[in-house]
Write a protein that holds these residues in place. Structure first.
Motif, PDB file in Angstrom:
ATOM      1  N   ALA A  96       0.832  -1.215   0.000  1.00  0.00           N
ATOM      2  CA  ALA A  96       0.000   0.000   0.000  1.00  0.00           C
ATOM      3  C   ALA A  96       0.861   1.257   0.000  1.00  0.00           C
ATOM      4  CB  ALA A  96      -0.929  -0.012   1.220  1.00  0.00           C
ATOM      5  N   ILE A  97       1.939   1.229   0.775  1.00  0.00           N
ATOM      6  CA  ILE A  97       2.865   2.376   0.815  1.00  0.00           C
ATOM      7  C   ILE A  97       3.452   2.620  -0.570  1.00  0.00           C
ATOM      8  CG2 ILE A  97       5.117   3.149   1.683  1.00  0.00           C
ATOM      9  CD1 ILE A  97       4.390   1.574   4.300  1.00  0.00           C
ATOM     10  N   ARG A  98       3.878   1.554  -1.230  1.00  0.00           N
ATOM     11  CA  ARG A  98       4.470   1.670  -2.568  1.00  0.00           C
ATOM     12  C   ARG A  98       3.484   2.275  -3.560  1.00  0.00           C
ATOM     13  NH1 ARG A  98       5.039  -1.319  -7.269  1.00  0.00           N
ATOM     14  NH2 ARG A  98       3.761  -3.073  -6.583  1.00  0.00           N
ATOM     15  N   LEU A  99       2.228   1.845  -3.483  1.00  0.00           N
ATOM     16  CA  LEU A  99       1.223   2.363  -4.410  1.00  0.00           C
ATOM     17  C   LEU A  99       0.889   3.826  -4.102  1.00  0.00           C
ATOM     18  CD1 LEU A  99      -1.255  -0.632  -4.876  1.00  0.00           C
ATOM     19  CD2 LEU A  99       0.922  -0.158  -5.990  1.00  0.00           C
ATOM     20  N   MET A 100       0.862   4.175  -2.815  1.00  0.00           N
ATOM     21  CA  MET A 100       0.612   5.582  -2.463  1.00  0.00           C
ATOM     22  C   MET A 100       1.759   6.483  -2.925  1.00  0.00           C
ATOM     23  SD  MET A 100      -1.343   5.606   1.238  1.00  0.00           S
ATOM     24  CE  MET A 100      -0.727   4.134   2.037  1.00  0.00           C
ATOM     25  N   GLN A 101       2.987   5.998  -2.801  1.00  0.00           N
ATOM     26  CA  GLN A 101       4.146   6.768  -3.291  1.00  0.00           C
ATOM     27  C   GLN A 101       4.049   6.981  -4.795  1.00  0.00           C
ATOM     28  OE1 GLN A 101       7.254   4.194  -1.783  1.00  0.00           O
ATOM     29  NE2 GLN A 101       7.788   5.638  -0.157  1.00  0.00           N
ATOM     30  N   LEU A 102       3.637   5.941  -5.505  1.00  0.00           N
ATOM     31  CA  LEU A 102       3.485   6.035  -6.960  1.00  0.00           C
ATOM     32  C   LEU A 102       2.409   7.058  -7.324  1.00  0.00           C
ATOM     33  CD1 LEU A 102       4.575   4.685  -9.574  1.00  0.00           C
ATOM     34  CD2 LEU A 102       2.664   3.082  -9.408  1.00  0.00           C
ATOM     35  N   ALA A 103       1.288   7.029  -6.602  1.00  0.00           N
ATOM     36  CA  ALA A 103       0.215   7.990  -6.856  1.00  0.00           C
ATOM     37  C   ALA A 103       0.678   9.415  -6.585  1.00  0.00           C
ATOM     38  CB  ALA A 103      -0.989   7.653  -5.980  1.00  0.00           C
ATOM     39  N   ASP A 104       1.453   9.585  -5.512  1.00  0.00           N
ATOM     40  CA  ASP A 104       1.959  10.911  -5.166  1.00  0.00           C
ATOM     41  C   ASP A 104       2.916  11.425  -6.233  1.00  0.00           C
ATOM     42  OD1 ASP A 104       1.972  13.064  -3.335  1.00  0.00           O
ATOM     43  OD2 ASP A 104       3.858  12.378  -2.462  1.00  0.00           O
ATOM     44  N   LYS A 105       3.745  10.533  -6.748  1.00  0.00           N
ATOM     45  CA  LYS A 105       4.733  10.907  -7.774  1.00  0.00           C
ATOM     46  C   LYS A 105       4.045  11.436  -9.028  1.00  0.00           C
ATOM     47  CE  LYS A 105       8.530   8.968 -10.513  1.00  0.00           C
ATOM     48  NZ  LYS A 105       9.385   7.764 -10.754  1.00  0.00           N
ATOM     49  N   PHE A 106       2.920  10.812  -9.408  1.00  0.00           N
ATOM     50  CA  PHE A 106       2.238  11.196 -10.642  1.00  0.00           C
ATOM     51  C   PHE A 106       0.976  12.034 -10.402  1.00  0.00           C
ATOM     52  CE2 PHE A 106       4.667   7.398 -11.871  1.00  0.00           C
ATOM     53  CZ  PHE A 106       5.367   7.910 -12.948  1.00  0.00           C
ATOM     54  N   SER A 107       0.827  12.547  -9.164  1.00  0.00           N
ATOM     55  CA  SER A 107      -0.296  13.441  -8.808  1.00  0.00           C
ATOM     56  C   SER A 107      -1.653  12.810  -9.126  1.00  0.00           C
ATOM     57  CB  SER A 107      -0.147  14.785  -9.528  1.00  0.00           C
ATOM     58  OG  SER A 107       1.053  15.411  -9.161  1.00  0.00           O
ATOM     59  N   ILE A 108      -1.837  11.568  -8.682  1.00  0.00           N
ATOM     60  CA  ILE A 108      -3.080  10.820  -8.906  1.00  0.00           C
ATOM     61  C   ILE A 108      -3.818  10.676  -7.578  1.00  0.00           C
ATOM     62  CG2 ILE A 108      -4.038   8.588  -9.613  1.00  0.00           C
ATOM     63  CD1 ILE A 108      -1.523   8.238 -11.370  1.00  0.00           C
ATOM     64  N   PRO A 109      -5.097  11.001  -7.516  1.00  0.00           N
ATOM     65  CA  PRO A 109      -5.857  10.827  -6.273  1.00  0.00           C
ATOM     66  C   PRO A 109      -5.860   9.370  -5.812  1.00  0.00           C
ATOM     67  CG  PRO A 109      -7.118  12.101  -7.877  1.00  0.00           C
ATOM     68  CD  PRO A 109      -5.925  11.562  -8.598  1.00  0.00           C
ATOM     69  N   ILE A 110      -5.968   9.196  -4.504  1.00  0.00           N
ATOM     70  CA  ILE A 110      -5.961   7.858  -3.909  1.00  0.00           C
ATOM     71  C   ILE A 110      -7.327   7.560  -3.304  1.00  0.00           C
ATOM     72  CG2 ILE A 110      -4.955   6.405  -2.096  1.00  0.00           C
ATOM     73  CD1 ILE A 110      -2.383   8.173  -2.385  1.00  0.00           C
ATOM     74  N   ILE A 111      -7.868   6.389  -3.631  1.00  0.00           N
ATOM     75  CA  ILE A 111      -9.114   5.903  -3.037  1.00  0.00           C
ATOM     76  C   ILE A 111      -8.791   4.627  -2.282  1.00  0.00           C
ATOM     77  CG2 ILE A 111     -11.396   4.919  -3.505  1.00  0.00           C
ATOM     78  CD1 ILE A 111     -11.534   6.673  -6.003  1.00  0.00           C
ATOM     79  N   THR A 112      -9.176   4.561  -1.004  1.00  0.00           N
ATOM     80  CA  THR A 112      -8.958   3.337  -0.244  1.00  0.00           C
ATOM     81  C   THR A 112     -10.299   2.744   0.189  1.00  0.00           C
ATOM     82  OG1 THR A 112      -8.729   4.396   1.934  1.00  0.00           O
ATOM     83  CG2 THR A 112      -6.745   4.191   0.597  1.00  0.00           C
ATOM     84  N   CYS A 124      -0.212   7.883   4.289  1.00  0.00           N
ATOM     85  CA  CYS A 124      -1.544   8.459   4.048  1.00  0.00           C
ATOM     86  C   CYS A 124      -1.567   9.941   4.398  1.00  0.00           C
ATOM     87  CB  CYS A 124      -2.598   7.747   4.896  1.00  0.00           C
ATOM     88  SG  CYS A 124      -3.177   6.172   4.260  1.00  0.00           S
ATOM     89  N   LEU A 125      -0.907  10.282   5.506  1.00  0.00           N
ATOM     90  CA  LEU A 125      -0.953  11.654   6.012  1.00  0.00           C
ATOM     91  C   LEU A 125       0.015  12.597   5.306  1.00  0.00           C
ATOM     92  CD1 LEU A 125      -1.185  10.842   9.826  1.00  0.00           C
ATOM     93  CD2 LEU A 125      -2.984  11.855   8.420  1.00  0.00           C
ATOM     94  N   SER A 126       0.974  12.039   4.553  1.00  0.00           N
ATOM     95  CA  SER A 126       2.013  12.900   3.986  1.00  0.00           C
ATOM     96  C   SER A 126       1.952  13.071   2.471  1.00  0.00           C
ATOM     97  CB  SER A 126       3.394  12.381   4.389  1.00  0.00           C
ATOM     98  OG  SER A 126       3.582  11.066   3.912  1.00  0.00           O
ATOM     99  N   VAL A 127       1.147  12.271   1.771  1.00  0.00           N
ATOM    100  CA  VAL A 127       1.063  12.451   0.317  1.00  0.00           C
ATOM    101  C   VAL A 127       0.377  13.780   0.000  1.00  0.00           C
ATOM    102  CG1 VAL A 127       1.090   9.995  -0.238  1.00  0.00           C
ATOM    103  CG2 VAL A 127      -1.097  11.137   0.172  1.00  0.00           C
ATOM    104  N   LYS A 128       0.715  14.333  -1.163  1.00  0.00           N
ATOM    105  CA  LYS A 128       0.184  15.652  -1.535  1.00  0.00           C
ATOM    106  C   LYS A 128      -0.904  15.554  -2.596  1.00  0.00           C
ATOM    107  CE  LYS A 128       4.304  18.235  -0.235  1.00  0.00           C
ATOM    108  NZ  LYS A 128       5.335  19.241  -0.635  1.00  0.00           N
ATOM    109  N   VAL A 129      -1.644  14.467  -2.549  1.00  0.00           N
ATOM    110  CA  VAL A 129      -2.777  14.269  -3.467  1.00  0.00           C
ATOM    111  C   VAL A 129      -4.017  14.007  -2.621  1.00  0.00           C
ATOM    112  CG1 VAL A 129      -1.344  13.383  -5.340  1.00  0.00           C
ATOM    113  CG2 VAL A 129      -2.317  11.790  -3.666  1.00  0.00           C
ATOM    114  N   PRO A 130      -5.208  14.179  -3.202  1.00  0.00           N
ATOM    115  CA  PRO A 130      -6.427  13.875  -2.440  1.00  0.00           C
ATOM    116  C   PRO A 130      -6.463  12.400  -2.038  1.00  0.00           C
ATOM    117  CG  PRO A 130      -6.945  15.147  -4.423  1.00  0.00           C
ATOM    118  CD  PRO A 130      -5.519  14.730  -4.542  1.00  0.00           C
ATOM    119  N   VAL A 131      -6.852  12.146  -0.792  1.00  0.00           N
ATOM    120  CA  VAL A 131      -7.030  10.778  -0.304  1.00  0.00           C
ATOM    121  C   VAL A 131      -8.440  10.665   0.271  1.00  0.00           C
ATOM    122  CG1 VAL A 131      -6.165   8.946   1.201  1.00  0.00           C
ATOM    123  CG2 VAL A 131      -4.586  10.697   0.340  1.00  0.00           C
ATOM    124  N   VAL A 132      -9.229   9.750  -0.270  1.00  0.00           N
ATOM    125  CA  VAL A 132     -10.574   9.513   0.251  1.00  0.00           C
ATOM    126  C   VAL A 132     -10.707   8.030   0.581  1.00  0.00           C
ATOM    127  CG1 VAL A 132     -11.601  11.440  -1.002  1.00  0.00           C
ATOM    128  CG2 VAL A 132     -11.621   9.166  -2.030  1.00  0.00           C
TER     129      VAL A 132
END
Length: 320
Positions: free
Chosen positions: A140-156, A185-193
């Protein structure tokens, strides 16, 4: 419906009688039982509505754990397109209790991550009943890092009784993995819902639910420990789980008052297990609404919003 909960026994009897009448009619075409069966159907609908009108916390716990509720995989298949699963933590293994990958949702690219319990004996064992090991949280951490790198919102999508407490998981750093997933979860710079669709158990749930916006299905639960675990610690008696559920304030309704969650998603009468299609559609609508409300926020504003949300948590209930 084949799986009835303990408090639904009366309902099971009525629906069973209606089905028996119709089965007899199928065997003998001269029999006309539709009027009697329709009367039983009406009585069953009324009983179902009454049963679910004001569920106790313990009954909500039973509903949240119902094996027929739609699971993470069902939501991903119904709500997301172009889903491409990403596997493994690039360190130890691929944990099947956590699934996730790139997809499109409501015409936008997203990273979706969720806990999957499985829906039969084989898949439940493969998925470890939704209880993730450290490699699941590191995935999950790896996928969140990837989303943050490419500015993609995260849905969990959260549905777990808790993180796996086995010896091997502890040896591989379970608590550290949960803490780092929560931190990510708390440090990525993309929307997380996040949406809790069944059980939100302990740190195993928080590790994916430390989001800008958190929603819960109407009959789901979210708690620091299972009611049985709490009862075992406080009263040395797991049979007191019902008392623990009452005291812990684990329902969506209580948690919204405390400011722990932001939104309650209504379920069909009788719970998501009776009408998965409508339940999944309601979750999709809520996720879209939450993302729409965050998409114009800048990265720093998203971080500040998430930080304030967790610092303020519980203050509503304390003030009241």
């Amino acid at each position: 419906m084949s799986n009835y909960l303990e408090f639904e026994k009366g309902l099971a009897n009525i629906e069973g009688k209606a089905e028996e009448l119709r089965a007899l009619a199928r065997q003998n075409e001269e029999m006309d039982v539709e009027k009697e069966a329709a009367a039983l159907d009406k009585k069953a609908r009324e009983m179902l509505r009454d049963l679910y009108k004001d569920l106790s916390p313990w009954r909500k716990t039973q509903v949240a754990r119902h094996p027929d509720r739609p699971h993470c995989k069902d939501y991903i298949e119904a709500l997301f397109t172009e889903y491409t699963a990403l596997a493994g933590d690039r360190n130890f293994a691929d944990d099947h209790a956590v699934m996730g990958g790139l997809a499109r949702f409501a015409d936008r690219p997203v990273m979706v991550i969720g806990q999957e319990k499985g829906n039969d004996t084989k898949s439940r064992i493969e998925r470890n009943f939704g209880m993730a090991r450290p490699e699941g949280y590191r995935k999950a951490i790896r996928l969140m890092q990837l989303a943050d790198k490419f500015s993609i919102p995260i849905i969990t999508i959260v549905d777990t009784p808790g993180a796996y407490p086995g010896k091997g998981a502890e040896e591989r750093g379970q608590s550290e993995a949960i803490a780092r997933s929560t931190e990510m979860c708390l440090s990525v710079k993309v929307p997380v819902v996040s949406v809790i669709i069944g059980e939100g158990g302990s740190g195993g749930a928080v590790a994916l639910a430390a989001a800008n916006k958190v929603a819960m299905l109407e009959h789901s639960i979210y708690s620091v420990i299972t009611p049985e675990g709490c009862a075992s610690i406080l009263w040395k008696d797991a049979a007191k789980a019902q008392d623990a559920a009452e005291a812990m304030r684990i329902t969506a309704q209580d948690l919204q008052k405390l400011g722990v969650i932001d939104q309650i998603i209504p379920e069909p009468v009788g719970g998501a297990q009776r009408n998965p299609t409508d339940a999944i559609a309601a979750v999709g609508k809520a996720l879209k609404s939450m993302l729409d409300g965050l998409e114009k926020k800048k990265p720093d504003a998203l971080l500040a919003h998430r930080r304030k949300k967790f610092l303020d948590m519980g203050s509503k209930g304390l003030a009241a």
